[in-house]
Design an enzyme around this catalytic site. Structure first.
Site, mmCIF file in Angstrom:
data_model
loop_
_atom_site.group_PDB
_atom_site.id
_atom_site.type_symbol
_atom_site.label_atom_id
_atom_site.label_comp_id
_atom_site.label_asym_id
_atom_site.label_seq_id
_atom_site.Cartn_x
_atom_site.Cartn_y
_atom_site.Cartn_z
ATOM 1 N N ASP A 59 0.827 -1.213 0.000
ATOM 2 C CA ASP A 59 0.000 0.000 0.000
ATOM 3 C C ASP A 59 0.859 1.259 0.000
ATOM 4 O O ASP A 59 0.498 2.266 -0.599
ATOM 5 C CB ASP A 59 -0.994 -0.001 1.160
ATOM 6 N N CYS A 60 2.004 1.220 0.632
ATOM 7 C CA CYS A 60 2.895 2.389 0.649
ATOM 8 C C CYS A 60 3.575 2.579 -0.701
ATOM 9 O O CYS A 60 3.784 3.712 -1.139
ATOM 10 C CB CYS A 60 3.918 2.269 1.774
ATOM 11 N N ILE A 61 3.898 1.484 -1.369
ATOM 12 C CA ILE A 61 4.449 1.592 -2.717
ATOM 13 C C ILE A 61 3.421 2.261 -3.620
ATOM 14 O O ILE A 61 3.748 3.166 -4.393
ATOM 15 C CB ILE A 61 4.864 0.204 -3.263
#
Length: 182
Positions: A59-61
């Site tokens: 999700d951070c990518i």
């Protein structure tokens, strides 16, 4: 739907109109520099401070690639986009290099910055992390916009609305993008 234990939820986050807390932490820049930097050093123009869990989580990518791919943020000329996560400087360096990011990242390894902004919490009462959130801070250090992840159990699962963030920045800057007569 099950509810989380109150101790697992984030504390009260700062709100629009609140002063942003001053802090100094390790900042990793896209140019390869790692140094101690205060928030006030970055306030030569508005700062969009984006809190996320850790480098390389899927999700951070997705979030940071969206920031990178949204060309207006990538220019860095009107607003400083700066990430904050629990990851350390070495992992930040790899994250910036692997994703070809043009944004600096603060290493908030003890979550002191997250706590100061009211976005630190414990997942299942055990794992400390930052709630996915964004704060637009003007040159005077006032919070002008905020976005908070709203997932009932894991506020890191929401992705910041890049178009909405862009509109908030445009409103803060007080100008409209050039349309070249169209």
């Amino acid at each position: 739907m099950p509810r989380s234990d109150p101790k697992d939820r984030p504390s009260d986050p700062l709100d629009v109109g609140d002063p942003a807390p001053e802090f100094t932490a390790t900042l990793v820049t896209p140019e390869g520099e790692t140094r101690e930097a205060s928030l006030s050093e970055l306030l030569d123009r508005p700062v969009l401070l984006s809190f996320y869990t850790v480098d390389f989580s899927p999700d951070c990518i997705e979030e940071w690639c969206a920031f990178r791919d949204f060309d207006w943020f990538a220019s860095g000329e009107e607003v400083n986009v700066v990430g904050v996560s629990k990851s350390g400087p070495r992992l930040h360096r790899q994250f910036i290099d692997r994703l070809d990011l043009g944004f600096p990242l603060y290493a908030d390894t003890d979550l002191a910055i997250s706590e100061a902004f009211g976005v630190a919490y414990r997942t299942f009462g055990v794992f400390r992390r930052s709630r996915r959130s964004c704060f637009l801070i003007d040159e005077d250090g006032e919070i002008r916009y905020r976005w908070l992840g709203e997932h009932w159990l894991d506020p890191t699962r929401d992705t910041p609305p890049v178009a909405e963030l862009h509109e908030a920045v445009r409103a803060e800057l007080g100008d409209e993008p050039e349309t070249f007569g169209f």
